[in-house]
Design an enzyme around this catalytic site. Structure first.
Site, PDB file in Angstrom:
ATOM      1  N   PRO A  23       0.685  -1.205  -0.056  1.00  0.00           N
ATOM      2  CA  PRO A  23       0.152   0.547  -0.215  1.00  0.00           C
ATOM      3  C   PRO A  23       1.117   1.057   0.290  1.00  0.00           C
ATOM      4  CG  PRO A  23      -0.693  -1.292   1.751  1.00  0.00           C
ATOM      5  CD  PRO A  23       0.607  -1.987   1.052  1.00  0.00           C
ATOM      6  N   CYS A  25       0.104   5.444  -0.331  1.00  0.00           N
ATOM      7  CA  CYS A  25      -1.098   6.344  -0.475  1.00  0.00           C
ATOM      8  C   CYS A  25      -0.540   7.245  -1.336  1.00  0.00           C
ATOM      9  CB  CYS A  25      -1.135   7.176   0.954  1.00  0.00           C
ATOM     10  SG  CYS A  25      -2.206   6.490   2.346  1.00  0.00           S
ATOM     11  N   ALA A  62      -3.561   2.486   2.178  1.00  0.00           N
ATOM     12  CA  ALA A  62      -4.707   2.600   3.322  1.00  0.00           C
ATOM     13  C   ALA A  62      -5.625   3.259   2.943  1.00  0.00           C
ATOM     14  CB  ALA A  62      -4.292   3.306   4.238  1.00  0.00           C
ATOM     15  N   GLN A 104      -6.269  -2.425   1.715  1.00  0.00           N
ATOM     16  CA  GLN A 104      -5.572  -2.384   3.010  1.00  0.00           C
ATOM     17  C   GLN A 104      -6.617  -1.741   3.135  1.00  0.00           C
ATOM     18  OE1 GLN A 104      -2.507   0.964   4.563  1.00  0.00           O
ATOM     19  NE2 GLN A 104      -1.079  -1.619   4.900  1.00  0.00           N
ATOM     20  N   TYR A 186      -0.013   4.571  13.258  1.00  0.00           N
ATOM     21  CA  TYR A 186      -1.385   4.804  13.221  1.00  0.00           C
ATOM     22  C   TYR A 186      -2.568   3.873  13.855  1.00  0.00           C
ATOM     23  CZ  TYR A 186      -0.123   6.740   8.298  1.00  0.00           C
ATOM     24  OH  TYR A 186       1.093   7.599   7.844  1.00  0.00           O
ATOM     25  N   ARG A 234      -1.035  -6.698   8.755  1.00  0.00           N
ATOM     26  CA  ARG A 234       0.518  -4.737   8.278  1.00  0.00           C
ATOM     27  C   ARG A 234       1.117  -4.769   9.676  1.00  0.00           C
ATOM     28  NH1 ARG A 234       2.891  -0.635   4.469  1.00  0.00           N
ATOM     29  NH2 ARG A 234       5.035  -2.324   3.591  1.00  0.00           N
ATOM     30  N   LEU A 306      13.446  -0.625   0.888  1.00  0.00           N
ATOM     31  CA  LEU A 306      14.528  -0.813  -0.070  1.00  0.00           C
ATOM     32  C   LEU A 306      14.354  -2.617  -0.800  1.00  0.00           C
ATOM     33  CD1 LEU A 306      16.272   1.785   2.154  1.00  0.00           C
ATOM     34  CD2 LEU A 306      14.489   2.263   0.112  1.00  0.00           C
ATOM     35  N   GLY A 328       8.086  -1.341  -3.096  1.00  0.00           N
ATOM     36  CA  GLY A 328       7.375   0.466  -2.230  1.00  0.00           C
ATOM     37  C   GLY A 328       7.946   1.214  -3.096  1.00  0.00           C
ATOM     38  N   ARG A 329       8.979   2.070  -3.444  1.00  0.00           N
ATOM     39  CA  ARG A 329       9.514   2.980  -4.791  1.00  0.00           C
ATOM     40  C   ARG A 329       9.267   2.903  -5.745  1.00  0.00           C
ATOM     41  NH1 ARG A 329      10.422   4.393   0.918  1.00  0.00           N
ATOM     42  NH2 ARG A 329      10.009   6.101   1.734  1.00  0.00           N
TER      43      ARG A 329
END
Length: 359
Positions: A23, A25, A62, A104, A186, A234, A306, A328-329
């Site tokens: 996930p 955002c 999310a 998610q 969160y 998660r 990473l 992710g990235r």
């Protein structure tokens, strides 16, 4: 055969490979009105590109179980049927590409009501579509953040119900897997950690009390989520604090509890609950936490942090450190990362007919 491109089955859902999208955002939904929280053309194009690129599983960002559960006013939500209908467009396309669609389900707690990160990400008030955040305790996340309202027991139970309602809607929207967001500072993470949970009732103090809310959410979602479909959780495996925080030992203990309550896979991240924590960020820096859970419990795990190149990802799977990797990235940079990695490693991956000249 490349380990990274082996199929993976949980319950009755088979994922075509171990290259998954976590996930992330996009902060790109309308902040209010009839379109609040509704996925739009940007979300469709974003997720469609990664599916066409061969990603085996995509976990949609999310998604707030209530308006107040969003990280920002610009987050996606799944508290109404308008949102459900818009999500169906995305899930249909993902399935058409052989990608398993997941979502998610999230509540941001004391870290809610912040601006888009490219505008600084600072807390926003009602004059900028914001609201009053809530938390297990009236403790601000950091300097400059508002003191959240401490949740009553009745309000806690209401949020448990909101997670269940969101899961019902996620099913109606065509998602095959749901993930409960218990990480990154969160709301659920706030309850788990003694750093942010200072309650003196049945939801604070002991390990059993601090994990009560999370397990109630899991039970409520599992009750409405079909038995043939997987449910993920998660977690932030550590707060990266020397004392008074959630630890890797806690995560291993909690993983066993989660499995008993019907969780099928632990999506292992770290940090996010303590603004001043020192995190040793580097290639694969969170993988050892996933590997420890996998080694010490019977719960499958996915690793994140990473992971950027094909050989690195292949070794994580082949060495048994995780059952899948979440990029992710790197998937933001390279939507077709899976197809490129398959070419490098000799694996098989879905290629759209329209892209046959790229093979």
């Amino acid at each position: 055969m490349s380990a990274l491109f082996e199929t993976y089955t949980l319950r009755d859902v088979t994922i075509p490979n171990r290259v998954w999208m976590p996930p992330m955002c996009q902060y790109s939904a309308a902040p209010e009105g009839l379109d609040a929280g509704v996925p739009n053309d940007w979300h469709f194009a974003h997720y469609a590109a990664r599916a066409a690129g061969g990603t085996g599983l995509i976990i949609v960002e999310a998604t707030g179980v209530s308006p107040e559960g969003r990280i920002s006013p610009y987050d996606l939500g799944i508290w109404n049927d308008t949102q459900v209908e818009a999500f169906r467009r995305i899930t249909r396309f993902l399935v058409s590409q052989g990608t398993v669609p997941a979502i998610q389900l999230a509540h941001a707690g004391r870290k809610a009501s912040t601006d888009q990160p490219w505008r600084g990400g600072a807390p926003v008030g009602p004059d900028a579509h914001g609201w009053q955040p809530v938390a297990p305790s009236a403790v601000a996340f950091a300097d400059g953040h508002p003191v959240p309202s401490e949740l009553t027991v009745a309000e806690i139970q209401q949020i448990v119900g909101q997670f269940a309602d969101a899961a019902r809607r996620a099913l109606a929207a065509g998602f095959e897997i749901a993930e409960i967001h218990g990480a990154h500072g969160y709301l659920i993470n706030e309850f788990l950690s003694p750093y942010s949970n200072h309650r003196a009732d049945e939801y604070g103090g002991s390990y059993e009390n601090r994990t009560r809310f999370a397990l109630q959410v899991v039970d409520a979602v599992r009750e409405v989520w079909p038995d043939d479909k997987p449910l993920f959780f998660r977690i932030s495996a550590t707060d990266w604090l020397e004392e008074d925080g959630w630890t890797a030992d806690d995560t291993v203990r909690f993983a066993a509890d989660l499995k008993t309550h019907g969780i099928d896979l632990l999506d292992v991240s770290t940090g996010g609950n303590a603004a001043g924590a020192r995190i040793p960020v580097g290639p694969g820096y969170q993988v050892p936490f996933a590997a420890r859970v996998k080694a010490e419990t019977a719960l499958p795990v996915a690793a994140v942090g990473l992971i950027t190149d094909a050989e690195q990802a292949e070794k994580i799977i082949a060495n048994g450190e995780a059952d899948a990797v979440l990029l992710g990235r790197e998937l933001l940079r390279r939507p077709s990362w899976a197809r490129d990695a398959a070419r490098e490693l000799g694996g098989d991956v879905h290629v759209p007919d329209q892209y046959h000249r790229s093979v």
